[in-house]
Enzyme design. Structure first.
Site, mmCIF file in Angstrom:
data_model
loop_
_atom_site.group_PDB
_atom_site.id
_atom_site.type_symbol
_atom_site.label_atom_id
_atom_site.label_comp_id
_atom_site.label_asym_id
_atom_site.label_seq_id
_atom_site.Cartn_x
_atom_site.Cartn_y
_atom_site.Cartn_z
ATOM 1 N N SER A 199 0.743 -1.303 0.090
ATOM 2 C CA SER A 199 0.085 -0.238 -0.235
ATOM 3 C C SER A 199 0.744 0.737 -0.113
ATOM 4 C CB SER A 199 -1.035 -0.618 1.439
ATOM 5 O OG SER A 199 -1.997 0.497 1.562
ATOM 6 N N ASP A 294 -10.127 -3.562 -4.743
ATOM 7 C CA ASP A 294 -8.850 -2.441 -4.270
ATOM 8 C C ASP A 294 -8.884 -1.715 -4.580
ATOM 9 O OD1 ASP A 294 -7.449 -1.882 -2.688
ATOM 10 O OD2 ASP A 294 -5.269 -2.719 -3.265
ATOM 11 N N HIS A 324 -8.154 -5.417 -0.462
ATOM 12 C CA HIS A 324 -6.625 -4.715 0.212
ATOM 13 C C HIS A 324 -6.197 -5.563 1.447
ATOM 14 C CE1 HIS A 324 -3.872 -0.800 -0.645
ATOM 15 N NE2 HIS A 324 -4.550 -1.251 0.468
#
Length: 352
Positions: A199, A294, A324
């Site tokens: 991320s 996501d 995610h």
């Protein structure tokens, strides 16, 4: 996911692992057919996880929480989903790194039966540049170290809003430079040092490669980018398609970016807006793992295309049924474990 009221983490772990570990056929019978979006079906174990999240009143990060409260909740969640017992290492070691604004913490993971010198992955945790720490990503770092057979150096970089952009990007590059300068202390092979992250940490790993190239520093041998943030405009279609309902929401991303990139920040700086960097050539090979459900899906795929167009090798692995944060779910969701085993294999090859 938010837990109200909170139970002992061991109890919650057992419940979540049991429900997510049921046979897919039974999960479908109990919870119904997983949703299908863009022609892709959510993995049954992830569908079960999201069902549990709704049952306990899961909320987005942006819903009226303080930064400190959100950080505490993230630490709690990480303990719930982590392996029990934790994945064994030959040793872990607290490390202090000289950064641009004083020392920053780090943790070195040395898996069993690892020779010296051996490959090293400098790892940056996710959390929107606002939350997350060495503890929240202890489990993913242990998993990668164990399955890839490589040392992992996890970096506790400065967080926003106390330290907005470019603090995290500066810390990320400083940590990589420190690793290069302390090869022998880390027991690492200077020719086999990679960078990675998930991320916002994937963003930091990629921008570290850009900074190394532009500074004339030795390049990492590879970059491991797990559902990375790659642009700041938030225009990718997946940010709308998956704006809510799949753990990370569009409102969460807005909340994170408002704190990391407050008014006056240069949102077009290539150290954060990777997708629109003017030159992506001359960078190390990338392995980019993407989740099908996501908000960051499309920008990660677009970044891989831009890397390839610039002549930078980039392997993309789209996991169609995942969400995610799957890097943190290897202990409870078989589909997440399979995806991270592939990522570990990519690290093993990339640093081999």
């Amino acid at each position: 996911m938010a837990q109200f009221p909170r139970l002992p983490t061991a109890v919650e772990h057992s419940v979540v692992k049991f429900v997510c570990g049921l046979p897919p056929r039974m999960q479908r019978l109990l919870l119904g057919k997983p949703p299908v979006v863009d022609g892709r079906e959510l993995a049954p174990d992830i569908h079960a996880l999201l069902w549990l999240d709704r049952m306990v009143g899961g909320e987005s990060f942006s819903e009226g929480k303080s930064v400190e409260g959100t950080r505490a909740e993230r630490r709690y969640e990480a303990r719930v989903v982590a392996h029990r017992p934790q994945i064994a290492m030959r040793r872990t070691e607290a490390v202090e790194i000289a950064g641009p604004d004083g020392s920053m913490g780090a943790r070195l993971y040395v898996p069993p039966q690892t020779p010296e010198p051996s490959p090293l992955l400098v790892y940056y945790h996710g959390g929107g540049w606002v939350i997350g720490d060495l503890g929240t990503h202890d489990d993913p770092c242990r998993f990668l170290a164990s399955r890839a057979g490589t040392r992992v150096l996890s970096i506790d970089y400065r967080l926003a809003p106390e330290h907005p952009f470019p603090a995290a990007a500066e810390d990320a590059f400083a940590a990589y430079e420190w690793a290069l300068a302390n090869i022998e202390r880390l027991g690492a092979d200077p020719g086999r040092i990679g960078v990675g992250g998930d991320s916002a940490g994937g963003n930091l790993a990629a921008t570290t490669c850009l900074q190394a190239r532009d500074a004339g520093a030795p390049l990492p041998a590879m970059q491991l980018l797990i559902y990375p943030v790659t642009e700041t405009a938030g225009t990718a279609a997946s940010r709308r398609t998956f704006e809510e309902g799949f753990l990370l929401t569009r409102a969460d991303m807005d909340w994170f970016e408002e704190r990391y990139l407050p008014p006056g920040s240069d949102r077009g700086d290539q150290r954060v807006d990777l997708l629109n960097a003017p030159d992506l050539s001359g960078l190390p090979p990338a392995y980019i793992a993407v989740a099908g459900f996501d908000p960051l899906r499309d920008e990660a795929l677009a970044f891989a295309e831009r890397l390839r167009a610039a002549g930078t090798p980039a392997a993309t692995r789209l996991h169609p049924g995942l969400v995610h944060s799957f890097a943190n779910l290897t202990a409870i969701c078989p589909s997440a474990r399979a995806a991270m085993l592939e990522a570990a294999g990519a690290v093993r090859m990339g640093l081999g």
